[in-house]
Design a protein around this motif. Sequence first.
Motif, PDB file in Angstrom:
ATOM      1  N   SER A 149       0.807  -1.219   0.000  1.00  0.00           N
ATOM      2  CA  SER A 149       0.000   0.000   0.000  1.00  0.00           C
ATOM      3  C   SER A 149       0.842   1.272   0.000  1.00  0.00           C
ATOM      4  O   SER A 149       0.308   2.372  -0.137  1.00  0.00           O
ATOM      5  CB  SER A 149      -0.923   0.012   1.225  1.00  0.00           C
ATOM      6  N   ILE A 150       2.154   1.139   0.154  1.00  0.00           N
ATOM      7  CA  ILE A 150       3.029   2.307   0.334  1.00  0.00           C
ATOM      8  C   ILE A 150       3.087   3.159  -0.923  1.00  0.00           C
ATOM      9  O   ILE A 150       3.143   2.662  -2.042  1.00  0.00           O
ATOM     10  CB  ILE A 150       4.446   1.857   0.768  1.00  0.00           C
ATOM     11  N   LEU A 151       3.070   4.490  -0.701  1.00  0.00           N
ATOM     12  CA  LEU A 151       3.181   5.461  -1.789  1.00  0.00           C
ATOM     13  C   LEU A 151       4.524   6.177  -1.770  1.00  0.00           C
ATOM     14  O   LEU A 151       5.026   6.584  -2.818  1.00  0.00           O
ATOM     15  CB  LEU A 151       2.062   6.510  -1.684  1.00  0.00           C
ATOM     16  N   ASP A 152       5.089   6.351  -0.575  1.00  0.00           N
ATOM     17  CA  ASP A 152       6.252   7.235  -0.427  1.00  0.00           C
ATOM     18  C   ASP A 152       7.193   6.657   0.629  1.00  0.00           C
ATOM     19  O   ASP A 152       6.805   6.488   1.785  1.00  0.00           O
ATOM     20  CB  ASP A 152       5.766   8.627  -0.011  1.00  0.00           C
ATOM     21  N   ILE A 153       8.445   6.352   0.237  1.00  0.00           N
ATOM     22  CA  ILE A 153       9.468   5.836   1.156  1.00  0.00           C
ATOM     23  C   ILE A 153      10.642   6.810   1.164  1.00  0.00           C
ATOM     24  O   ILE A 153      11.253   7.069   0.118  1.00  0.00           O
ATOM     25  CB  ILE A 153       9.964   4.443   0.724  1.00  0.00           C
ATOM     26  N   ARG A 154      10.956   7.338   2.349  1.00  0.00           N
ATOM     27  CA  ARG A 154      12.055   8.302   2.474  1.00  0.00           C
ATOM     28  C   ARG A 154      12.972   7.870   3.629  1.00  0.00           C
ATOM     29  O   ARG A 154      12.616   7.992   4.799  1.00  0.00           O
ATOM     30  CB  ARG A 154      11.515   9.718   2.725  1.00  0.00           C
ATOM     31  N   LEU A 155      14.150   7.395   3.265  1.00  0.00           N
ATOM     32  CA  LEU A 155      15.149   6.944   4.236  1.00  0.00           C
ATOM     33  C   LEU A 155      16.468   7.690   4.050  1.00  0.00           C
ATOM     34  O   LEU A 155      17.541   7.181   4.347  1.00  0.00           O
ATOM     35  CB  LEU A 155      15.370   5.433   4.097  1.00  0.00           C
ATOM     36  N   LEU A 172       5.291  -3.308  -5.171  1.00  0.00           N
ATOM     37  CA  LEU A 172       5.063  -1.881  -4.892  1.00  0.00           C
ATOM     38  C   LEU A 172       4.292  -1.237  -6.048  1.00  0.00           C
ATOM     39  O   LEU A 172       4.811  -0.355  -6.741  1.00  0.00           O
ATOM     40  CB  LEU A 172       6.400  -1.162  -4.680  1.00  0.00           C
ATOM     41  N   PRO A 173       3.060  -1.628  -6.252  1.00  0.00           N
ATOM     42  CA  PRO A 173       2.332  -1.151  -7.432  1.00  0.00           C
ATOM     43  C   PRO A 173       1.977   0.323  -7.391  1.00  0.00           C
ATOM     44  O   PRO A 173       1.691   0.924  -8.437  1.00  0.00           O
ATOM     45  CB  PRO A 173       1.067  -2.019  -7.434  1.00  0.00           C
ATOM     46  N   TYR A 174       1.965   0.926  -6.175  1.00  0.00           N
ATOM     47  CA  TYR A 174       1.513   2.311  -6.061  1.00  0.00           C
ATOM     48  C   TYR A 174       2.633   3.286  -5.699  1.00  0.00           C
ATOM     49  O   TYR A 174       2.377   4.472  -5.527  1.00  0.00           O
ATOM     50  CB  TYR A 174       0.407   2.413  -5.004  1.00  0.00           C
ATOM     51  N   LEU A 175       3.857   2.792  -5.559  1.00  0.00           N
ATOM     52  CA  LEU A 175       4.963   3.642  -5.104  1.00  0.00           C
ATOM     53  C   LEU A 175       5.192   4.817  -6.050  1.00  0.00           C
ATOM     54  O   LEU A 175       5.366   4.633  -7.254  1.00  0.00           O
ATOM     55  CB  LEU A 175       6.244   2.821  -4.979  1.00  0.00           C
ATOM     56  N   SER A 194      12.076  -0.979 -12.738  1.00  0.00           N
ATOM     57  CA  SER A 194      11.141  -0.550 -13.782  1.00  0.00           C
ATOM     58  C   SER A 194       9.726  -1.043 -13.532  1.00  0.00           C
ATOM     59  O   SER A 194       8.782  -0.603 -14.210  1.00  0.00           O
ATOM     60  CB  SER A 194      11.621  -1.034 -15.151  1.00  0.00           C
ATOM     61  N   ASN A 195       9.528  -1.952 -12.560  1.00  0.00           N
ATOM     62  CA  ASN A 195       8.190  -2.452 -12.246  1.00  0.00           C
ATOM     63  C   ASN A 195       7.393  -1.484 -11.380  1.00  0.00           C
ATOM     64  O   ASN A 195       6.194  -1.683 -11.186  1.00  0.00           O
ATOM     65  CB  ASN A 195       8.276  -3.812 -11.545  1.00  0.00           C
ATOM     66  N   CYS A 196       8.054  -0.470 -10.844  1.00  0.00           N
ATOM     67  CA  CYS A 196       7.338   0.562 -10.076  1.00  0.00           C
ATOM     68  C   CYS A 196       6.753   1.565 -11.063  1.00  0.00           C
ATOM     69  O   CYS A 196       7.259   2.686 -11.225  1.00  0.00           O
ATOM     70  CB  CYS A 196       8.273   1.247  -9.093  1.00  0.00           C
ATOM     71  N   LYS A 197       5.689   1.177 -11.718  1.00  0.00           N
ATOM     72  CA  LYS A 197       5.150   1.933 -12.852  1.00  0.00           C
ATOM     73  C   LYS A 197       4.660   3.329 -12.479  1.00  0.00           C
ATOM     74  O   LYS A 197       4.598   4.205 -13.339  1.00  0.00           O
ATOM     75  CB  LYS A 197       4.005   1.151 -13.495  1.00  0.00           C
TER      76      LYS A 197
END
Length: 669
Positions: A149-155, A172-175, A194-197
Amino acid sequence: MERNFSLSMITVSLTHCLLLCLVVAAASNNITTDQQALLALKDHITYDPTNLFAHNWTSNTSVCTWIGITCDVNSHRVTALDISQFNIQGTIPPQLGNLSSLTTLNLSRNKLSGSIPPSIYTMHTLKFLDFTDNQLSGSVSSSVFNMSSILDIRLTNNRLSGELPKNICNYLPYLKALFLDKNMLHGKIPSALSNCKQLQQLNLQFNNLSGAIPKEIGNLTMLKWIDLGYNKLHGEIPHEIANLRNLEALVLGMNNLVGVLPATIFNMSTLKVVILINNSLFGSLPSRIDLSLPTTEHLNLALNRFSGTIPSSITNASKLTALELGGNTFSGFIPNTIGNLRNLEWLSLGNNYLTSSTSKLSFLSSLANCKKLRDIGLTGNPLDGILPSSIGNLSKSLETLLIANCSISGNIPPSISNLSNLLTLVLEGNKLTGPIPITFGRLQKLQGLDLAFNKLVGSFPDELCHLARLDQLVLFGNKLSGSIPSCLSNLTSLRSLYLGSNRFTSVIPSTFWSLKDILFFDFSSNFLVGTLSFDIVNLKVPLGISLSENNLSGDMPATVGGLKNLQIMDLAYNRLEGQIPESFGDLTSLEVMNLSNNKISGSIPKSMEKLFYLRDLNLSFNELEGEIPSGGIFANFTAESFMGNELLCGLPNLQVQPCKVSKPRTEHK
C-alpha cells in the motif's frame, strides 16, 4: 403467539446489545493497543530536549490529543504519527508496528539510531514512511519493498547498507517516491526497478552504487525526477532515458559515466534540470540547443570532455538560471549575446579554450543585462584581452567574480568597485599592470581578494584596510613596493595574508602582531629589515609563517615557542643570529621548520626531539655547533638537514665530524 414474538424481540435486542458491546470493547482494545505502542516509543527515547513526551504524552489523556498524533474521527484509531524535527535520541521499538491503522509514519530529522524493526514493514495500511536524517543503521530490509500500500518511502541520510533487492518493485504497485540517498548502499541498480510503474521521484545519490544504469529505467514513464549522482556508476547513459516524457530533472553527476551524451536527451522538452558534472562524457552541443531544451533552468555539464563551440542559440534559452560548462574543452568565442539570458544567476565557463571576439571582452558588457547574476567563473580561458570599464555595470547582485589565468592585460578598472555586493574577486595569474585601485576600499562586503602573479606596481593602498570583512588577501608575485602599512591591524577578520615575492621594504609594522586570529601569513622574498618581534606570541592560532628571503636580523624570540598550533615555519635566507631558543621544543604541532642560510649559532636544543610531527627540518648553512640530537624524530633526518655547519658533530650517516668522547680521568700515584 404474542409471547413467542416478544421472546424473539428480546433475543434480537440482546444480540444487538452483545454485538455493540463487542464493537465498543474491540474499539477500546484497539485504542489501548495504540496507546501501548506509543508509550513503548516514549520509553525508548533517551533524550527529549523539548520535553514533548514527558509533558504531553501521558497515560491519563487520550492519545488523540497528543502532539504529533492524528486519529480517525470515527474509529479514534491512530492514523498518523509525525514527530519530525524534535531532535530526539533513542531507538524505534518493535511495538510501533502494532499501530495497525497507521497511514503516515514520519520520524525524520531526529537522531534515532539502531535498526528499523521488521514489524514496521507489516503495517499494511502505511502509505507514507519518512525516516530522513537519522542514524537508522543496518542493511535495507527486503520487507520494506513488500509494503503493497506504500506510496512514499524516504530513508535519506542514514547509515543503511547492503544491496537493493533484485525484486525491489515486484510488490510496490503504487509507489510514487523512493528516497534512499545519502546512505552506504552498494551493488547494482536492479532492473526490476522498472516495475514501479507509478514512480515519479527516484533519489539514490550519495551511495556506493556501481554498474551500469539499467536501460529498463526508460519504462518508468511517470518519472519526473531521477537523481543517481555521487555514486560509482559506469558505462553509457542509456538512450531509453529519452522515453521519460514527463522527466523534469536528470541528475547523474559525480559518477564514472562514459560515451557520447545521447542526442535524444536534448529533445526532452520537459527537462528543467540537467546535471551531469564530473563524468567522462564527450560530444558537442546541438546548434539549436534553445529549441531542444526550452524549459531548462539548470544545465551543468562541467568536468567532462565536451568539445566544440558554445552555440549562440543557447542565449535564447530564456529560462536558464545556471549554465555550468567549466572543465571541458569547449573552444571558440563566448557568445556576445549571452546577456540575453536575463534570468541567469550562475555562469561557469572556466578551464576551457574559450576566447572573446574582441579585445575588450564584449561578452562581459553583454552580461550587464543579467540583473540576477550572482556568480561568474571564467578562470583558465585564453581570453587575451583587457577588462573593460563596463565591468562595473555588471549585476549589483554579483557575489563572485573569477577571471584568473586568462591572459588579461592592462590596468584593473576602478569601476569594478561598483560591484558593491562582491564577496570574492580573483584576478590572479594574468598580466595586469598599474596600481591596485584605491576604489577597492568601497567593496565593503569583500571577503576574498586575490591579485597574485600579475605585474601590479605601486604601494599597498591604505584603502584596503577599510575592508573589515576581508578573510583572505593574496597579493603574492607582483611588483608592489613601499612599506607594509600599519593599518593592517584594522583587518580583524583576516585569516590569510600573502604578500610574498614583491618589493616591500622597511620593517614589519608592530601593529601587525595584533591580528591574533590570523592563520597564515607569507612575507617571503621581499626586502624587509629589522628584527622578529617578541609580540609574535600575540598571534593565537597561526598555522603557517613564511618570512624567508628577506633581510631580517637579530635573535629569534623565545616567544615563538608559544605558538602551539604552528605547523609551518620558514625563516630561511635572512640574517638571523643567536641560538635556537630552547622553547622551540614546545612547537608540538610543527611539521616543517626551515632556518637555513642564516647566522644562527650555538647547539641544536635536545628539546626539539619531542616534535613528533616534524617531517621536514632544514638547519643547513648556519654556524651551529655541538652534537646533533639523535633521539626522537632526529633519527629520521638526513645529512641535508645539517650541511654547511662545520662545527656540528654526530653520527656518520649525517656526514659531519664524529663527536669527541671525553676520556675518564685516571689518578696518578
